[in-house]
Every structure is written in structure tokens, then in C-alpha cells.
Design a protein around this motif. Structure first.
Motif, PDB file in Angstrom:
ATOM      1  N   TYR A 497       0.821  -1.210   0.000  1.00 62.26           N
ATOM      2  CA  TYR A 497       0.000   0.000   0.000  1.00 62.26           C
ATOM      3  C   TYR A 497       0.858   1.265   0.000  1.00 62.26           C
ATOM      4  N   LEU A 498       1.914   1.268   0.794  1.00 55.94           N
ATOM      5  CA  LEU A 498       2.768   2.453   0.886  1.00 55.94           C
ATOM      6  C   LEU A 498       3.444   2.787  -0.446  1.00 55.94           C
ATOM      7  N   PRO A 499       4.211   1.847  -1.057  1.00 52.43           N
ATOM      8  CA  PRO A 499       4.887   2.226  -2.317  1.00 52.43           C
ATOM      9  C   PRO A 499       3.962   2.360  -3.509  1.00 52.43           C
ATOM     10  N   ASP A 500       2.898   1.551  -3.565  1.00 53.63           N
ATOM     11  CA  ASP A 500       2.089   1.504  -4.785  1.00 53.63           C
ATOM     12  C   ASP A 500       0.875   2.421  -4.750  1.00 53.63           C
ATOM     13  N   ASP A 501       0.515   2.914  -3.581  1.00 56.37           N
ATOM     14  CA  ASP A 501      -0.564   3.891  -3.474  1.00 56.37           C
ATOM     15  C   ASP A 501      -0.023   5.229  -2.973  1.00 56.37           C
ATOM     16  N   ILE A 502       0.373   5.281  -1.718  1.00 58.31           N
ATOM     17  CA  ILE A 502       0.758   6.547  -1.098  1.00 58.31           C
ATOM     18  C   ILE A 502       1.892   7.234  -1.846  1.00 58.31           C
ATOM     19  N   LEU A 503       2.954   6.507  -2.136  1.00 56.81           N
ATOM     20  CA  LEU A 503       4.121   7.131  -2.758  1.00 56.81           C
ATOM     21  C   LEU A 503       3.889   7.457  -4.229  1.00 56.81           C
ATOM     22  N   VAL A 504       3.086   6.647  -4.909  1.00 58.81           N
ATOM     23  CA  VAL A 504       2.704   6.978  -6.286  1.00 58.81           C
ATOM     24  C   VAL A 504       1.901   8.271  -6.291  1.00 58.81           C
ATOM     25  N   LYS A 505       0.934   8.357  -5.393  1.00 57.37           N
ATOM     26  CA  LYS A 505       0.089   9.552  -5.309  1.00 57.37           C
ATOM     27  C   LYS A 505       0.936  10.805  -5.118  1.00 57.37           C
ATOM     28  N   VAL A 506       1.850  10.755  -4.168  1.00 56.13           N
ATOM     29  CA  VAL A 506       2.656  11.921  -3.829  1.00 56.13           C
ATOM     30  C   VAL A 506       3.642  12.265  -4.941  1.00 56.13           C
ATOM     31  N   ASP A 507       4.359  11.273  -5.439  1.00 54.04           N
ATOM     32  CA  ASP A 507       5.386  11.541  -6.446  1.00 54.04           C
ATOM     33  C   ASP A 507       4.801  12.143  -7.713  1.00 54.04           C
ATOM     34  N   ARG A 508       3.754  11.528  -8.255  1.00 49.63           N
ATOM     35  CA  ARG A 508       3.189  12.020  -9.512  1.00 49.63           C
ATOM     36  C   ARG A 508       2.529  13.391  -9.330  1.00 49.63           C
ATOM     37  N   ALA A 509       1.844  13.559  -8.192  1.00 53.05           N
ATOM     38  CA  ALA A 509       1.165  14.836  -7.958  1.00 53.05           C
ATOM     39  C   ALA A 509       2.163  15.982  -7.891  1.00 53.05           C
ATOM     40  N   PHE A 510       3.241  15.785  -7.148  1.00 46.91           N
ATOM     41  CA  PHE A 510       4.206  16.867  -6.979  1.00 46.91           C
ATOM     42  C   PHE A 510       5.012  17.101  -8.255  1.00 46.91           C
ATOM     43  N   MET A 511       5.374  16.027  -8.939  1.00 50.62           N
ATOM     44  CA  MET A 511       6.146  16.189 -10.163  1.00 50.62           C
ATOM     45  C   MET A 511       5.344  16.908 -11.236  1.00 50.62           C
ATOM     46  N   SER A 512       4.020  16.833 -11.170  1.00 49.24           N
ATOM     47  CA  SER A 512       3.192  17.528 -12.155  1.00 49.24           C
ATOM     48  C   SER A 512       3.344  19.036 -12.036  1.00 49.24           C
ATOM     49  N   SER A 513       3.788  19.506 -10.872  1.00 48.65           N
ATOM     50  CA  SER A 513       4.054  20.930 -10.667  1.00 48.65           C
ATOM     51  C   SER A 513       5.549  21.219 -10.607  1.00 48.65           C
ATOM     52  N   SER A 514       6.372  20.226 -10.997  1.00 49.39           N
ATOM     53  CA  SER A 514       7.840  20.359 -10.915  1.00 49.39           C
ATOM     54  C   SER A 514       8.282  20.652  -9.484  1.00 49.39           C
ATOM     55  N   LEU A 515       7.575  20.065  -8.546  1.00 47.83           N
ATOM     56  CA  LEU A 515       7.905  20.194  -7.133  1.00 47.83           C
ATOM     57  C   LEU A 515       8.554  18.896  -6.668  1.00 47.83           C
ATOM     58  N   GLU A 516       9.647  19.016  -5.943  1.00 51.29           N
ATOM     59  CA  GLU A 516      10.297  17.822  -5.408  1.00 51.29           C
ATOM     60  C   GLU A 516       9.791  17.540  -4.008  1.00 51.29           C
ATOM     61  N   GLY A 517       9.182  16.372  -3.813  1.00 52.88           N
ATOM     62  CA  GLY A 517       8.702  15.973  -2.501  1.00 52.88           C
ATOM     63  C   GLY A 517       9.700  15.068  -1.810  1.00 52.88           C
ATOM     64  N   ARG A 518       9.927  15.292  -0.537  1.00 49.72           N
ATOM     65  CA  ARG A 518      10.839  14.457   0.253  1.00 49.72           C
ATOM     66  C   ARG A 518      10.105  13.957   1.495  1.00 49.72           C
ATOM     67  N   ILE A 519      10.446  12.747   1.941  1.00 47.65           N
ATOM     68  CA  ILE A 519       9.666  12.090   2.998  1.00 47.65           C
ATOM     69  C   ILE A 519      10.614  11.587   4.088  1.00 47.65           C
ATOM     70  N   PRO A 520      10.911  12.409   5.093  1.00 49.45           N
ATOM     71  CA  PRO A 520      11.913  12.050   6.103  1.00 49.45           C
ATOM     72  C   PRO A 520      11.614  10.787   6.888  1.00 49.45           C
ATOM     73  N   LEU A 521      10.332  10.495   7.168  1.00 48.60           N
ATOM     74  CA  LEU A 521      10.017   9.304   7.969  1.00 48.60           C
ATOM     75  C   LEU A 521      10.304   8.009   7.227  1.00 48.60           C
ATOM     76  N   LEU A 522      10.566   8.093   5.914  1.00 50.96           N
ATOM     77  CA  LEU A 522      10.860   6.888   5.141  1.00 50.96           C
ATOM     78  C   LEU A 522      12.353   6.668   4.925  1.00 50.96           C
ATOM     79  N   ASP A 523      13.172   7.387   5.636  1.00 55.64           N
ATOM     80  CA  ASP A 523      14.587   7.025   5.695  1.00 55.64           C
ATOM     81  C   ASP A 523      14.650   5.560   6.125  1.00 55.64           C
TER      82      ASP A 523
END
Length: 635
Positions: A497-523
Motif C-alpha cells: 500500500y505504501l509504495p504503490d498507493d501513497i508514494l505513487v500519489k505523492v510523487d506524480r502529484a508533486f512532479m506535475s508541478s515540478s515540485l520535489e517531494g521528500r519524505i523524512p520518515l521513510l529514511d
């Protein structure tokens, strides 16, 4: 940071077997390299002793070469600890000519090799690396799966890329819909790795790399190899490695989060954070602000419907921490502008409806910053979902029913066609949907089956899709033995669920605005630590996420945090009956469904009518069908 795509052609009948590494700055057009100048970046010709780069786009970013000239890489993402690695490599005699993490990546691979370097990288990334000496291509993806990487095998070779849309324009990629994968999509609202919407096209699993050797006129593929596995790390953890005292766990986690936030806050561009008002985003923001001498830029999205609105809570926390806060309320105009663009943003069918506010908040943040931190991952790693406790309570009740009887019910429930869910009793003014779902639950013989059913939109989803068969996923596997119910749910969600839903949602959404998203809790060091902490500590006060909340209480008053969890939900059911009604009607028309020949027309039409008439809330399943049809329309 940019995406990439490319191909290796290996047939001897071609003039030159070649590898193309591309840098993709936007959606690849079906019209090819003359459209918008976003096509190929370079070509590596195997037939030449020296690398031949042909820059085909003035907007493109050329692949980077290692100092020796042996390696060439195209890279998407960030290596957060590259400065530390650079110092190690300098001591080993390496000379650097830039401040780029990509240069450090290449130098590390020259010194330590691919796998050993991957084990030392802390970051989010996907890359393609060509070894000219050994004539090998390496495809690699970060540990948790923050950055995507697709590849497609064909008779002529392999096509690969960080966006599915880049692969789809290549003539060697089979664009036939994988109906089994579509069944998984209808069940979960996303397509889990290694599957994709196309047959013979796959996602590289997180924490893995793939090696392809060029041997004369053929390619030799290895199996994807894991250089890191959270599951293996969990299973290898001994009892003496567990952290048994809350105070010790808090001390260690405080240091880990502080270090991760500090690493990911380093940027030579404006930086900000997403603040929803929940525990996870608040703790990331609080650590950021404690490390900053100026107010941190924070952003949140609000809704007029109070049942879904957390903006007021986010503002209270922002005011307390002293951030430079921006909030924006979604209106009907936003919906009508954003929703039709979703199939382009998510170039594979994707139906987590919180994608809508995520896209909007990403665009909002981009007006002020270029990098933004978010708090995703806390629920999976620190036992935060409310559904975990509800699921365990329900299972304990159901498991009191004799297993033999449950097996009989399970066998019977699998024979009930999905269409029976839409039968309507006008006298009772309801549907048998709830009864069928109850039978599905009662028919589960093991906890893993019960949890899979609880995270599925519909049982027997494959029967709604013509020509589909069931496919096993992480949720079909017993992750841990015995009564480790919470652990099973946490690891299953973390792996899928995390890589295939949550992270897909965040990565594609932010990249659509040329925004780089970073996720510290996933270190990955935080992920490994979280699994050294027993569930009894994660749920020390019976609520879940005990450690995160206790650390946050040190920075923010309890009364600003302690309230029922909302998540990033939206009033989708009402939107489908209101501002999105006309758009949805077009995508769910019976004529369209008949022409496509994919879904069970009577079933889809039935749930749509029931939803519009307020007989039942089918918004989650309907959104999956709608988003697939919107995507399919553009193919």
C-alpha cells in the motif's frame, strides 16, 4: 531532478544495436521528438569503442559519465548522504568537479561496485547505469519505492523508464491491457508492483536492481535482485535486537528523525513542508522549524465540509510553531480544472481520490518553494491506522465461529456473482451488499484473508472485468506467524500500500508541478528501527503511533494534537453526485462501457444508479472505474 527513459535493441538485423537514455521533462508526446522538444537526450552506441552522444533536444539533460569514462548514468531522485560519501571517496583518492550527488553516485560505483554502493546510498532514486567495459545495463530503485522505474521486455530488447507514458510511445512496447492487473486495480485502486496496466511491462520492486548483459546479438537478463529488503530485515531481527523500553526507543527515534529531517532539508532552492494538522506532518514540520533560524513555509488544503476539514487544526499548529503558513480551500472550480488532468499526471490508472487535494496542494506549494517535505509513512511504520484496531477486534469475534463452518461459508460466498450486490429490495429500501460483505468476512479461514478482504473494494473483483483472473499479491501472504495481527497488517501495508498507493500519489502529484517531494520518515534507517520496536510500545497507550506522538508533545501542546484522525479524505461521494456528475456520466455511460468491452456493464451501471439515488455509497469503486476510463480514453 528529472525522469528518464530508454531502450536496448539487440536484434542483429538492425544496423546498430543501441541503448537510448532519455531525460524526460514532461509528458512524452505521441507525435515524437518534434513536439515540444521533450524527446531523446542521448544515444549510446554499443558498436563504438568510444561513447557516442547525440543531443537531440535543446531542453534535454545529457547523461553523466564517470571520471574514467566507464560508466554512464541517467538518474531521477536525490542521494541525501552524498556529501558524507563524497568525503569517504576523497580520502580514497577520488577527485570531484561539481557538487552533484550524481557525480558521487558514479564515483561510488567505480570504487565499490553497484550493489555495495546501493547499500550505502540514503535517498530516493531510480537510475539506469551503462557499464561500457562489461557491456551491462543496471536498473535500480530506492529501498522504500519513492521513485518509480518501469521496464518492458520484447523480442527486440528492453524498454525502460521512470514514467510509463515514456515507454508507451515506443513501438516495441505492447499496449494491450493486462486484465489481471486491472482486477488488482479494481480491488485496491492502484496496481501493485511488479505489475503494470500493460502486459509484459513491469515495475521494478523497491530495494531491487536489475542487470542486463549485452552478448553479441542478444540480451541476457538476470532476475531482479534485492540489495535491501525490509521483510528480510524484520525476519532476521533477533529478540535481543528488540528495543523493549519506551524511553530508549524515544531517545533513538528522536536522533533518527532529527538526522533525517536535517539531511532532507538541505537544498539550494526554497524549501517548505506540507502540514495537514495530523501527527506525521506535524512532527516533520516541528523538527524542520526547530532546525531553522527563519520561519518554515508550510502549506495545507481545506474543505468547506467540516467532516473532512483539517485546515483549522493545521493553522493552529503552524501558529504555535511560528511557520509561514499558507492554506487554500478547494472549490468546485478547482475540481473541474484538476480532475480531467489526472490521467496525464498519473500515466497509469490510479484511483486514490486523495490524489485531488495532493495535486492541488503541490501546485500551491510550488508558487513559493521548489522542495517540500511531507509526513507520509508514519501510519505504516508506527502502527497508526485506526483500521488496525478495528480489524483485530472484528477478527477476534469472527474467529470464534468454528473454522469448518467458516470454510463452508467461504466456499459459498465465492460463488455469489458481484451483480448480486446491486439487487434492490424496495420494501426494505436497501441492498444485499452488506450481507454479502458479511459472508465474505465470515468465510475467511485465516487472518491474512480477512485483512485482504478489509482492504479490498469488492470481493471477486475479477468477475467484473471480462477475461480477468485473480492474481496473488503481498496481501495473500502470511507475513508473520501466530497471532502477530498488527505486525501482519503493518508489513503488508508497508510492502504494498505504501509504495504503490501513497508514494505513487505523492510523487506524480508533486512532479506535475515540478515540485520535489521528500519524505523524512521513510529514511530506511527509521524503517529498520520501527521494526525493532514491539507493537506493545507502538500501542503503549492503546492508540498507536505512541513514539511519534510523545516526541511531538515535546514540541507542540497535546491539546493541538489529540483529536480523531481524519487522514487526507475528501467528500468524494457528494462530489460524484454534484460538481463531478456530468463528467462522470460521460465516462460511465452504458454505450461507452459496451464499446470498450472491459467491464460488466450491468454491474457498473447498477452501482452508478444506486449511488446517484443515495441507495448505497459506491464512490470508491466508481472512482476506480471512472479513473480507468478517463485514462483509457487518452490511450
Amino acid at each position: 531532478m528529472c525522469g528518464f527513459s530508454g531502450f536496448i535493441a539487440a536484434k542483429s538485423s538492425q544496423l546498430k544495436p543501441d541503448l537510448v537514455l532519455q531525460s524526460m521533462l514532461g509528458k512524452i508526446s505521441h507525435r515524437g521528438p518534434d513536439d515540444s522538444g521533450i524527446w531523446l537526450d542521448g544515444r549510446i552506441a554499443f558498436g563504438h569503442q568510444r561513447l557516442s552522444i547525440h543531443d537531440l533536444s535543446p531542453l534535454g539533460h545529457q547523461p553523466m559519465h564517470s571520471a574514467s569514462g566507464r560508466f554512464v548514468v541517467v538518474f531521477n531522485g536525490e542521494i541525501y548522504n552524498f556529501q558524507h560519501l563524497r568525503m569517504q571517496l576523497v580520502r580514497l583518492g577520488k577527485v570531484f568537479y561539481s557538487d552533484s550527488d550524481t557525480e558521487v553516485l558514479l564515483a561510488a560505483i567505480e570504487v565499490w561496485g553497484v550493489e555495495n554502493s546501493l547499500k550505502q546510498f540514503v535517498g530516493m532514486f531510480a537510475f539506469a547505469l551503462w557499464d561500457k567495459q562489461e557491456k551491462k545495463l543496471f536498473l535500480a530503485r530506492d529501498r522504500i519505492g519513492e521513485k518509480p522505474l518501469y521496464y518492458s521486455k520484447s523480442e527486440d530488447g528492453i524498454v525502460f523508464g521512470s514514467q510509463l507514458g515514456a515507454l508507451a510511445v515506443h513501438p516495441d512496447v505492447d499496449k494491450e491491457i493486462d486484465r489481471n492487473a486491472l482486477g488488482l486495480y479494481l480491488r485496491h485502486g492502484y496496481i501493485p508492483a511488479p505489475h503494470s496496466i500493460y502486459v509484459n511491462t513491469y515495475k521494478l520492486m523497491p530495494g531491487c536492481y536489475l542487470e542486463i548483459a549485452f552478448n553479441r546479438d542478444r540480451l541476457v537478463f538476470s532476475q531482479p535482485k534485492a540489495y535491501w529488503s525490509l521483510e528480510a530485515s524484520i525476519l532476521s531481527t533477533q529478540s535481543e535486537d528488540k528495543i523493549s523500553k519506551p524511553d530508549a526507543a524515544l531517545f533513538k527515534l528522536d536522533a533518527l528523525i532529527n538526522d533525517s529531517v536535517e539531511l532532507q532539508s538541505k537544498a539550494d532552492v526554497p524549501l517548505g513542508a506540507f502540514l495537514s494538522g495530523g501527527v506525521d506532518s506535524s512532527i516533520v514540520t516541528a523538527y524542520m522549524q526547530s532546525q531553522s533560524s527563519v520561519p518554515v513555509n508550510t502549506f495545507t488544503i481545506g474543505f468547506d465540509d467540516e467532516k473532512f476539514n483539517e485546515a483549522k487544526f493545521a493553522k493552529n499548529i503552524a501558529d504555535y510553531l511560528g511557520t509561514n503558513h499558507t492554506e487554500y480551500y478547494i472549490n468546485e472550480s478547482n475540481l473541474l480544472d484538476v480532475v480531467p488532468t489526472l490521467p496525464d499526471i498519473y500515466d497509469e490508472p490510479f484511483a486514490d481520490s486523495s490524489q485531488i487535494p495532493t495535486v492541488i496542494v503541490g501546485a500551491l506549494a510550488k508558487k513559493k518553494v521548489s522542495v517540500a517535505l511531507s509526513g507520509d509513512g508514519g501510519d505504516e511504520l508506527f502502527c497508526g491506522y485506526g483500521r488496525y484496531e478495528r480489524t483485530v477486534k472484528r477478527w477476534k469475534s469472527i474467529s470464534k465461529v468454528p473454522r469448518t463452518f467458516r470454510s463452508l461459508i467461504g466456499s459459498a460466498s465465492t460463488l455469489i456473482p458481484p451483480r448480486y450486490n446491486i439487487a434492490y429490495d424496495r420494501v426494505l429500501s436497501n441492498t444485499p451488499r452488506g450481507l454479502i460483505r458479511t459472508l465474505d468476512y465470515l468465510g475467511c479461514s485465516e487472518f491474512k484473508d480477512f485483512y485482504k478482504r478489509s482492504v479490498s473494494s469488492l470481493e471477486n473483483c475479477e468477475q467484473v472485468i471480462k477475461g480477468a483472473d485473480g492474481v496473488a499479491t503481498v496481501y495473500d501472504k502470511s507475513q508473520l506467524a501466530g497471532d502477530a495481527f498488527y505486525e501482519h497488517m503493518m508489513i503488508s501495508d508497508t510492502l504494498q500500500y505504501l509504495p504503490d498507493d501513497i508514494l505513487v500519489k505523492v510523487d506524480r502529484a508533486f512532479m506535475s508541478s515540478s515540485l520535489e517531494g521528500r519524505i523524512p520518515l521513510l529514511d530506511h534507517r527509521i524503517a529498520e528501527f520501527a521494526w525493532r520496536v514491539p507493537v506493545d510500545i507502538h500501542r503503549y497507550d492503546g492508540k498507536g503511533k505512541y513514539l511519534l506522538r510523545e516526541l511531538l508533545y515535546r514540541k507542540v501542546p497535546k491539546n493541538l494534537i489529540d483529536r480523531p484522525k481524519m487522514g487526507f479524505a475528501i467528500p468524494l461521494a457528494d462530489w460524484l453526485r454534484g460538481p463531478l456528475l456530468d463528467w462522470s456520466e460521460q465516462l460511465l455511460s452504458e454505450n461507452r462501457l459496451e464499446d470498450d468491452g472491459i467491464f460488466d456493464v450491468k454491474f457498473v451501471s447498477g452501482i452508478w444508479q444506486q449511488h446517484k439515488l443515495h441507495i448505497a455509497d459506491w464512490s470508491t469503486l466508481l472512482w476506480s472505474v471512472i479513473m480507468f476510463n478517463a485514462w483509457y480514453e487518452k490511450q
